[in-house]
Design a protein around this motif. Structure first.
Motif, PDB file in Angstrom:
ATOM      1  N   CYS A 245       0.836  -1.198   0.000  1.00 19.94           N
ATOM      2  CA  CYS A 245       0.000   0.000   0.000  1.00 19.94           C
ATOM      3  C   CYS A 245       0.875   1.254   0.000  1.00 19.94           C
ATOM      4  CB  CYS A 245      -0.894   0.034   1.238  1.00 19.94           C
ATOM      5  SG  CYS A 245      -2.270  -1.120   1.208  1.00 19.94           S
ATOM      6  N   CYS A 246       0.300   2.344  -0.433  1.00 19.03           N
ATOM      7  CA  CYS A 246       0.963   3.644  -0.362  1.00 19.03           C
ATOM      8  C   CYS A 246       1.382   3.921   1.084  1.00 19.03           C
ATOM      9  CB  CYS A 246      -0.001   4.717  -0.857  1.00 19.03           C
ATOM     10  SG  CYS A 246       0.422   6.400  -0.397  1.00 19.03           S
ATOM     11  N   ALA A 247       2.636   4.285   1.270  1.00 16.97           N
ATOM     12  CA  ALA A 247       3.154   4.510   2.627  1.00 16.97           C
ATOM     13  C   ALA A 247       2.433   5.666   3.317  1.00 16.97           C
ATOM     14  CB  ALA A 247       4.654   4.784   2.561  1.00 16.97           C
ATOM     15  N   GLY A 248       2.082   6.705   2.551  1.00 17.57           N
ATOM     16  CA  GLY A 248       1.358   7.823   3.141  1.00 17.57           C
ATOM     17  C   GLY A 248      -0.016   7.402   3.629  1.00 17.57           C
ATOM     18  N   GLY A 249      -0.682   6.554   2.829  1.00 10.32           N
ATOM     19  CA  GLY A 249      -1.997   6.062   3.229  1.00 10.32           C
ATOM     20  C   GLY A 249      -1.928   5.241   4.504  1.00 10.32           C
ATOM     21  N   MET A 250      -0.917   4.408   4.612  1.00 12.79           N
ATOM     22  CA  MET A 250      -0.759   3.598   5.826  1.00 12.79           C
ATOM     23  C   MET A 250      -0.515   4.487   7.046  1.00 12.79           C
ATOM     24  SD  MET A 250      -1.237   0.460   4.964  1.00 12.79           S
ATOM     25  CE  MET A 250      -0.479  -0.602   6.185  1.00 12.79           C
ATOM     26  N   THR A 251       0.218   5.582   6.833  1.00  9.87           N
ATOM     27  CA  THR A 251       0.457   6.523   7.921  1.00  9.87           C
ATOM     28  C   THR A 251      -0.849   7.149   8.391  1.00  9.87           C
ATOM     29  OG1 THR A 251       2.692   7.036   7.148  1.00  9.87           O
ATOM     30  CG2 THR A 251       1.600   8.687   8.525  1.00  9.87           C
ATOM     31  N   TRP A 252      -1.682   7.597   7.442  1.00 10.05           N
ATOM     32  CA  TRP A 252      -2.934   8.265   7.797  1.00 10.05           C
ATOM     33  C   TRP A 252      -4.024   7.288   8.213  1.00 10.05           C
ATOM     34  CZ3 TRP A 252      -3.700  13.298   8.760  1.00 10.05           C
ATOM     35  CH2 TRP A 252      -2.683  14.183   8.364  1.00 10.05           C
TER      36      TRP A 252
ATOM     37  N   GLU B  17       4.309   4.310  11.005  1.00 12.52           N
ATOM     38  CA  GLU B  17       4.907   5.593  11.338  1.00 12.52           C
ATOM     39  C   GLU B  17       5.335   6.286  10.043  1.00 12.52           C
ATOM     40  OE1 GLU B  17       5.281   7.215  14.269  1.00 12.52           O
ATOM     41  OE2 GLU B  17       3.970   5.635  15.051  1.00 12.52           O
ATOM     42  N   PRO B  18       5.179   7.603   9.970  1.00  9.28           N
ATOM     43  CA  PRO B  18       5.580   8.294   8.737  1.00  9.28           C
ATOM     44  C   PRO B  18       7.079   8.205   8.509  1.00  9.28           C
ATOM     45  CG  PRO B  18       5.060   9.870  10.468  1.00  9.28           C
ATOM     46  CD  PRO B  18       4.635   8.520  10.975  1.00  9.28           C
TER      47      PRO B  18
ATOM     48  N   ALA C 230      -7.697  10.084   4.412  1.00 11.89           N
ATOM     49  CA  ALA C 230      -8.078  10.645   5.713  1.00 11.89           C
ATOM     50  C   ALA C 230      -9.489  11.218   5.645  1.00 11.89           C
ATOM     51  CB  ALA C 230      -7.086  11.720   6.142  1.00 11.89           C
ATOM     52  N   THR C 231      -9.802  11.912   4.535  1.00  7.78           N
ATOM     53  CA  THR C 231     -11.146  12.451   4.347  1.00  7.78           C
ATOM     54  C   THR C 231     -12.177  11.331   4.290  1.00  7.78           C
ATOM     55  OG1 THR C 231     -10.259  14.344   3.122  1.00  7.78           O
ATOM     56  CG2 THR C 231     -12.597  13.868   2.835  1.00  7.78           C
ATOM     57  N   MET C 232     -11.812  10.228   3.623  1.00 12.02           N
ATOM     58  CA  MET C 232     -12.722   9.089   3.463  1.00 12.02           C
ATOM     59  C   MET C 232     -12.889   8.278   4.740  1.00 12.02           C
ATOM     60  SD  MET C 232     -11.573   7.239  -0.037  1.00 12.02           S
ATOM     61  CE  MET C 232     -12.066   7.747  -1.664  1.00 12.02           C
ATOM     62  N   ILE C 233     -11.770   7.999   5.423  1.00 15.41           N
ATOM     63  CA  ILE C 233     -11.779   6.982   6.478  1.00 15.41           C
ATOM     64  C   ILE C 233     -11.372   7.532   7.838  1.00 15.41           C
ATOM     65  CG2 ILE C 233     -10.908   4.735   7.191  1.00 15.41           C
ATOM     66  CD1 ILE C 233     -10.340   4.090   4.291  1.00 15.41           C
ATOM     67  N   ALA C 234     -10.136   7.988   7.960  1.00 21.29           N
ATOM     68  CA  ALA C 234      -9.573   8.255   9.279  1.00 21.29           C
ATOM     69  C   ALA C 234     -10.370   9.285  10.069  1.00 21.29           C
ATOM     70  CB  ALA C 234      -8.115   8.703   9.144  1.00 21.29           C
ATOM     71  N   PHE C 235     -10.793  10.371   9.415  1.00 22.83           N
ATOM     72  CA  PHE C 235     -11.522  11.415  10.138  1.00 22.83           C
ATOM     73  C   PHE C 235     -12.961  10.993  10.444  1.00 22.83           C
ATOM     74  CE2 PHE C 235      -8.561  14.751   8.009  1.00 22.83           C
ATOM     75  CZ  PHE C 235      -7.534  14.386   8.878  1.00 22.83           C
TER      76      PHE C 235
ATOM     77  N   MET D   4     -10.849   7.712  13.783  1.00 28.06           N
ATOM     78  CA  MET D   4      -9.509   7.190  14.058  1.00 28.06           C
ATOM     79  C   MET D   4      -8.560   8.287  14.527  1.00 28.06           C
ATOM     80  SD  MET D   4      -8.900   4.687  10.821  1.00 28.06           S
ATOM     81  CE  MET D   4     -10.000   3.340  10.416  1.00 28.06           C
ATOM     82  N   ALA D   5      -8.797   9.517  14.069  1.00 29.00           N
ATOM     83  CA  ALA D   5      -7.919  10.627  14.423  1.00 29.00           C
ATOM     84  C   ALA D   5      -8.395  11.251  15.731  1.00 29.00           C
ATOM     85  CB  ALA D   5      -7.901  11.668  13.308  1.00 29.00           C
TER      86      ALA D   5
END
Length: 257
Positions: free
Chosen positions: A63-70, A75-76, A176-181, A185-186
């Motif tokens: 997966c995209c590393a940025g996506g895994m971070t968010w 860890e970023p 983050a807009t779709m899932i994390a927020f 999760m945030a």
């Protein structure tokens, strides 16, 4: 709930729900088997009915590393803040996305979002017809045109006096807009706001220009469903979704000589 969102927003793409579990659902596949980008895999799930439910877990290096971070699953990378801002010669050949003015602003944004943690071992994104246990659903994702999103925002605000924060356009990546927020999760994300976007332009090559995304916490979606029939969407449906449009004529200024 999926049916109510579809009716209220006159959705053409199927709505999705987010839930967490400690067991992989029988018919689910890792998101990276659909696409490396989590957000793009989710769009494919809304667009193509044959796309199975997808899940994300720690250790998905595909997966995209940025996506895994968010998603709170990694860890970023210490150089990520340069890649998404101004670049640095010793990371990806100096490539830069220019999404923020400075690396320090990226760090501050992450800090303001708070700690990001998944609710379970597996985060699952599935069509609402997948019928997860309702109590486990954290949020919903819809893809819709601007008029549809405007109406859904109005429905989200229908039973609230809050003028500013019931619907928000957050900064950050598409996932983050779709899932994390919206899925909570945030740590510092408002718990009862609908999230509209994305403002991240890296999705523009695959997300059609007429589409927007809305992430809706489950509690707010339930309220929207309860308000649906009493709101303007049903009571004034021809205003919400006009059959005939009013033409706007150009302004003609007449000057007498």
């Amino acid at each position: 709930m999926g049916n109510k969102l579809t009716e209220a927003g006159r959705l053409k793409l199927r709505p999705l729900c987010i839930y967490d579990t400690d067991e992989i659902p029988e018919d689910a596949v890792p998101s990276y088997t659909v696409d490396r980008c989590v957000a793009k895999a989710i769009y494919a799930s809304a667009l193509f009915e044959e796309t199975p439910p997808v899940y994300i877990e720690a250790g998905h290096e595909q997966c995209c590393a940025g996506g895994m971070t968010w998603m709170g699953l990694a860890e970023p990378h210490p150089k990520l803040k340069y890649f998404v801002t101004v670049g640095t010669p010793d990371f990806h050949g100096g490539a830069a996305e220019h999404l923020k003015a400075t690396p320090e602003l990226f760090d501050e944004q992450r800090k303001r979002a708070g700690e990001i943690l998944p609710h379970g071992k597996y985060t699952v994104i599935a069509p609402c017809t997948h019928n997860p246990v309702p109590e486990t659903v954290r949020s919903f994702i819809v893809f819709a045109g601007s008029e549809q999103i405007r109406n859904l925002c109005g429905l989200a605000q229908f039973n609230s006096s809050e003028p500013f924060f019931k619907t928000v356009i957050p900064g950050g990546p598409i996932c983050a807009t779709m899932i994390a927020f919206p899925a909570g999760m945030a740590e510092n994300a408002p718990k009862d706001s609908a999230y509209v976007g994305p403002v991240d332009p890296t999705g523009n090559p695959w997300l059609p220009p007429e589409l927007m995304i809305m992430g809706i916490p489950s509690s707010l979606a339930q309220q929207m469903g309860a308000d649906f029939e009493e709101s303007f969407i049903c009571k004034r449906s021809k205003i919400a979704y006009p059959e005939n449009r009013i033409a706007i004529n150009p302004y003609m200024k007449v000057i007498e000589k």
